[in-house]
Design a protein around this motif. Structure first.
Motif: not given
Length: 374
Positions: A7, A10, A149-150, A153
Motif C-alpha cells: 500500500e 502504491h 491501493p485497495s 484502504y
C-alpha cells in the motif's frame, strides 16, 4: 489482503506522479482562470489535457451538488490545486488536506490572492486525519478514491472521514469509477486508439488485458447498499450519475456517492413509470408533472445516451428542475450493467423520502484489486 508495504509503495508512486504534474502545472499562474488549474488532468483516450470547457463544467456541477444543502464547515481530503476549495471556501469554513507540497503551495498562493481568511491547509495522507481539528457537516473526497491501493484502504479512509462528521453530516465521494462499466470504458478507449485494420479478436484481447492490468481502484455502486453495515453511524446512502453535457470519461463512466448520518423523513410512495411508457420521456413527463403535480414519481430503466445511441441524456431529466418544483435524483438502475439509470423526482413540498440504492452483492464483487493480488 494487501500488506502495508504494498500500500505504501502504491501511494508513493501516485504521490510522485501527481507531484511531478503539479510541479509542471503550478509554475506561476495558469492561463485563463487561476482557480481552474487542471494540472495532471489528461484524457485516457488521447493522453492530452482535458479541455478547459469540460473541466469547468465538471467543477461547477460538482460544486452545485456540494452546496445543496449549504454546508458551514467543510473538510476536503485530497484538495489538489483547489478547484473545489477556491469555490466552496466562499460559502463555508474550509480545511483542505493533500499529500503534495506543490499542490498546497499553489492553493495557499491563491487563497492569499483572493483574500480568503477561512481556509486551513494541512499536508497529510487520506488515512491520517490526526492534524485535523473539530467536526464538519461535509467531508469531501472528490476524484481521489481511484488512487487508493485497495478496497481495505478505502474502507479505512471512509470510516476515518465519517468519524469527523457532525451528527447530521454527509460524506461526499465524488468521481468514483464504476466497476460494472470498467470493461465498457476500456472497450471505448481501445476502440478509439486502435488502427482501422485491427481485428475484432485483437480488440477484445486488448480490452481484456486492459481490465486485468487496471491499477486504479474501481468501485461497484452496489457496495453502498451495505453502507450502514460497513460504516457505523451511516443511515442512508445515495448514488447519482455525474452532471454535465460533455461526453467524456467522467460523465460516462463515473458517479458520486453520498453517505448521510441522518435519515430523512419518509415521504409518500412514488408513482412508477417503466421505460417504454409514453409518459416516461422528458417532454411528456414535463407535461404530466405540470398538470398533475404528483408528490413523487420514478422513471425506471432509462437507456443512457452517454453510452448508447438510442438513449436519453440524463441532463434532459435534470433540466426539469429549472422550471418545475421538483428535485431530480438520477442513479444507476438496479442490477443493470449497461449504464441504464432510474430517475427519481420528488415535489419540493413533499417529504424528503428515503434514498433507494442497489441490492446488496457479495463483498468479493465490490471492487477490483489495483495491487494485482488474488
Amino acid at each position: 489482503m494487501p500488506v502495508p508495504d504494498q500500500e505504501t509503495a502504491h501511494l508513493r508512486r501516485w504521490r510522485d506522479l501527481w507531484s511531478d504534474a503539479y510541479a509542471q502545472g503550478t509554475q506561476g499562474s495558469p492561463p485563463g482562470d487561476p482557480s481552474l488549474n487542471t494540472a495532471g488532468w489528461t484524457s485516457s483516450y488521447t493522453g492530452m489535457a482535458i479541455r478547459d470547457a469540460e473541466m469547468k463544467e465538471w467543477v461547477e456541477r460538482t460544486v452545485e451538488r456540494l452546496l445543496d444543502p449549504l454546508p458551514s464547515r467543510v473538510l476536503e481530503i485530497g484538495c489538489g490545486t483547489g478547484m473545489l476549495l477556491l469555490r466552496m471556501a466562499r460559502h463555508a469554513e474550509y480545511v483542505g488536506i493533500d499529500f503534495s507540497d506543490k499542490a498546497l503551495a499553489y492553493v495557499q498562493s491563491r487563497v492569499e490572492a483572493e483574500g480568503l481568511k477561512n481556509v486551513t491547509l494541512i499536508r497529510s495522507t487520506a488515512d491520517d486525519l490526526s492534524a485535523v481539528e473539530g467536526a464538519f457537516d461535509l467531508v469531501v473526497l472528490n476524484s481521489v478514491v481511484q488512487y487508493f491501493p485497495s478496497l481495505e484502504y478505502f474502507l479505512r479512509v471512509v470510516n476515518g472521514a465519517i468519524g469527523r462528521l457532525t451528527p447530521d453530516g454527509r460524506l461526499f465521494l465524488g468521481d468514483l469509477r464504476s466497476l460494472p462499466l470498467l470493461e465498457a470504458f476500456h472497450a471505448s478507449v481501445q476502440a478509439q486508439q486502435a488502427d482501422d485494420d485491427v481485428s475484432e479478436d485483437d480488440l477484445r484481447a486488448r480490452v481484456r488485458a486492459a481490465v486485468r492490468q487496471e491499477r486504479e481502484l474501481v468501485i461497484h455502486p452496489a457496495l453502498f447498499a451495505s453502507a450502514s453495515k460497513l460504516f457505523p453511524g451511516v443511515r442512508r446512502a445515495e448514488i447519482q450519475l455525474k452532471r454535465g453535457r460533455a461526453r467524456n470519461e467522467m460523465t460516462r463512466f463515473r458517479y458520486d456517492a453520498v453517505l448521510h448520518l441522518s435519515d430523512s423523513v419518509p415521504g409518500p410512495p412514488a408513482r412508477q413509470l417503466k421505460w417504454g411508457n409514453p409518459d416516461a420521456v422528458p417532454a411528456k413527463l414535463r407535461k404530466l408533472l405540470a398538470a398533475e403535480a404528483p408528490s413523487a414519481i420514478t422513471v425506471l430503466g432509462v437507456p443512457n445516451a452517454r453510452l448508447t445511441r438510442p438513449g436519453v441524456d440524463p441532463e434532459d431529466f435534470w433540466a426539469l428542475e429549472k422550471d418545475l418544483p421538483y428535485r431530480v435524483r438520477i442513479g444507476w438502475s438496479e442490477g443493470a450493467e449497461d449504464g441504464s439509470y432510474d430517475v427519481r423526482l420528488r415535489h419540493k413540498e413533499s417529504g424528503g423520502g428515503k434514498t433507494v440504492v442497489m441490492q446488496e452483492i457479495d463483498s468479493a464483487q465490490w471492487a477490483n484489486r489495483p495491487l494485482g493480488e488474488g
